[in-house]
Write a protein that holds these residues in place. Structure first.
Motif, PDB file in Angstrom:
ATOM      1  N   THR A   1       0.846  -1.386   0.125  1.00  0.00           N
ATOM      2  CA  THR A   1      -0.015   0.076   0.028  1.00  0.00           C
ATOM      3  C   THR A   1       0.768   1.286   0.105  1.00  0.00           C
ATOM      4  OG1 THR A   1      -1.664  -1.129   1.277  1.00  0.00           O
ATOM      5  CG2 THR A   1      -1.918   1.092   1.240  1.00  0.00           C
ATOM      6  N   SER A   2       1.744   1.311   0.760  1.00  0.00           N
ATOM      7  CA  SER A   2       2.635   2.543   0.909  1.00  0.00           C
ATOM      8  C   SER A   2       3.740   2.703  -0.464  1.00  0.00           C
ATOM      9  CB  SER A   2       3.488   2.432   2.126  1.00  0.00           C
ATOM     10  OG  SER A   2       4.517   1.497   2.009  1.00  0.00           O
ATOM     11  N   GLU A   3       3.955   1.453  -0.919  1.00  0.00           N
ATOM     12  CA  GLU A   3       4.754   1.675  -2.457  1.00  0.00           C
ATOM     13  C   GLU A   3       3.995   2.280  -3.329  1.00  0.00           C
ATOM     14  OE1 GLU A   3       6.131  -2.148  -3.041  1.00  0.00           O
ATOM     15  OE2 GLU A   3       7.665  -2.249  -1.620  1.00  0.00           O
ATOM     16  N   VAL A   4       2.731   1.707  -3.241  1.00  0.00           N
ATOM     17  CA  VAL A   4       1.691   2.299  -4.479  1.00  0.00           C
ATOM     18  C   VAL A   4       1.447   3.821  -4.165  1.00  0.00           C
ATOM     19  CG1 VAL A   4      -0.745   2.322  -5.447  1.00  0.00           C
ATOM     20  CG2 VAL A   4       0.707   0.072  -4.903  1.00  0.00           C
ATOM     21  N   ILE A   5       1.203   4.403  -2.828  1.00  0.00           N
ATOM     22  CA  ILE A   5       0.904   5.503  -2.523  1.00  0.00           C
ATOM     23  C   ILE A   5       2.091   6.270  -2.962  1.00  0.00           C
ATOM     24  CG2 ILE A   5       0.413   7.108  -0.849  1.00  0.00           C
ATOM     25  CD1 ILE A   5      -1.458   4.934   0.538  1.00  0.00           C
ATOM     26  N   TYR A   6       3.277   6.081  -2.562  1.00  0.00           N
ATOM     27  CA  TYR A   6       4.603   6.865  -2.900  1.00  0.00           C
ATOM     28  C   TYR A   6       4.762   6.904  -4.296  1.00  0.00           C
ATOM     29  CZ  TYR A   6       6.308   7.622   1.750  1.00  0.00           C
ATOM     30  OH  TYR A   6       6.535   7.821   3.060  1.00  0.00           O
ATOM     31  N   GLY A   7       4.642   5.658  -4.986  1.00  0.00           N
ATOM     32  CA  GLY A   7       4.862   5.779  -6.600  1.00  0.00           C
ATOM     33  C   GLY A   7       3.920   6.648  -7.171  1.00  0.00           C
ATOM     34  N   ALA A   8       2.524   6.379  -6.850  1.00  0.00           N
ATOM     35  CA  ALA A   8       1.569   7.154  -7.583  1.00  0.00           C
ATOM     36  C   ALA A   8       1.644   8.788  -7.180  1.00  0.00           C
ATOM     37  CB  ALA A   8       0.024   6.565  -7.281  1.00  0.00           C
ATOM     38  N   SER A   9       1.969   9.162  -6.195  1.00  0.00           N
ATOM     39  CA  SER A   9       1.876  10.594  -5.723  1.00  0.00           C
ATOM     40  C   SER A   9       3.330  11.037  -6.415  1.00  0.00           C
ATOM     41  CB  SER A   9       2.098  10.889  -4.405  1.00  0.00           C
ATOM     42  OG  SER A   9       3.009  10.077  -3.569  1.00  0.00           O
ATOM     43  N   THR A  10       4.381  10.416  -6.466  1.00  0.00           N
ATOM     44  CA  THR A  10       5.565  10.828  -7.087  1.00  0.00           C
ATOM     45  C   THR A  10       5.363  11.179  -8.461  1.00  0.00           C
ATOM     46  OG1 THR A  10       6.741   9.764  -5.217  1.00  0.00           O
ATOM     47  CG2 THR A  10       8.070  10.382  -7.407  1.00  0.00           C
ATOM     48  N   LEU A  11       4.872  10.219  -9.381  1.00  0.00           N
ATOM     49  CA  LEU A  11       4.557  10.169 -10.544  1.00  0.00           C
ATOM     50  C   LEU A  11       3.618  11.375 -10.987  1.00  0.00           C
ATOM     51  CD1 LEU A  11       4.719   6.422 -11.721  1.00  0.00           C
ATOM     52  CD2 LEU A  11       6.518   8.328 -12.185  1.00  0.00           C
ATOM     53  N   LEU A  12       2.535  11.247 -10.194  1.00  0.00           N
ATOM     54  CA  LEU A  12       1.586  12.438 -10.334  1.00  0.00           C
ATOM     55  C   LEU A  12       1.835  13.704 -10.224  1.00  0.00           C
ATOM     56  CD1 LEU A  12      -1.427  13.093 -10.772  1.00  0.00           C
ATOM     57  CD2 LEU A  12      -1.722  13.188  -8.305  1.00  0.00           C
TER      58      LEU A  12
END
Length: 136
Positions: free
Chosen positions: A102-113
Motif C-alpha cells: 500500500t505504501s509503495e503504491v501511494i509513494y509511487g503514484a504521488s511521485t509520478l503524479l
C-alpha cells in the motif's frame, strides 16, 4: 528501503561503464574526423572570424525550468505520499507493521503524479513565454 539498494548500485555501475565506453568511442570518432578534414584545412579560412559576443540574449532554453519543476513535483509528491501513508495506514510511523504494498503504491503514484504536474507547469510557463514573445 533495503530492497532498492542492489538494483540502484548495479544500475549506477552499468551506467558508468556504458558512459566510459561511450567516451572512448566518441574520442576516436572525433580524432577520425579531425584527421579527415586536417588536409583540407587552411588557417586563413578562420582568420578574424572568431569574436566574443558582448550582448547575451535569452533564446528560449527551458531545460533548467523543466528540471526544476520536475524535481519540485517529485519532492512534493514524496511529501504528499508520506502524509497520505501517515494519515491512512494505522501504525505507519510507530511500529512499522504496515502494508508495504500500500505504501509503495501511494509513494509511487504521488511521485509520478506530482512530477508530471511539475512538467506540465513548466510546459505552460514555456508556452506563455513564447506567446508573449511572439506578440511583442
Amino acid at each position: 528501503m533495503d530492497f532498492i539498494t542492489i538494483p540502484l548500485v548495479v544500475g549506477m555501475i552499468t551506467l558508468g561503464i556504458y558512459k566510459l565506453f561511450d567516451l572512448f568511442v566518441r574520442k576516436k570518432e572525433r580524432l577520425a574526423i579531425i584527421e579527415k578534414i586536417g588536409d583540407k584545412f587552411d588557417s586563413s579560412m578562420i582568420e578574424n572570424k572568431f569574436s566574443f559576443p558582448l550582448n547575451f540574449k535569452f533564446e528560449g532554453g527551458f531545460g533548467t525550468l523543466k528540471v526544476a519543476c520536475l524535481l519540485l513535483g517529485v519532492g512534493l509528491g514524496l511529501l504528499v505520499g508520506y502524509f497520505i501513508c501517515y494519515g491512512t495506514i494505522p501504525g505507519y510511523y510507530n511500529n512499522g507493521d504496515y502494508s508495504y504494498r500500500t505504501s509503495e503504491v501511494i509513494y509511487g503514484a504521488s511521485t509520478l503524479l506530482f512530477g508530471g504536474l511539475g512538467l506540465l507547469i513548466a510546459f505552460l510557463i514555456e508556452m506563455k513565454y513564447r506567446k508573449d514573445k511572439k506578440e511583442h
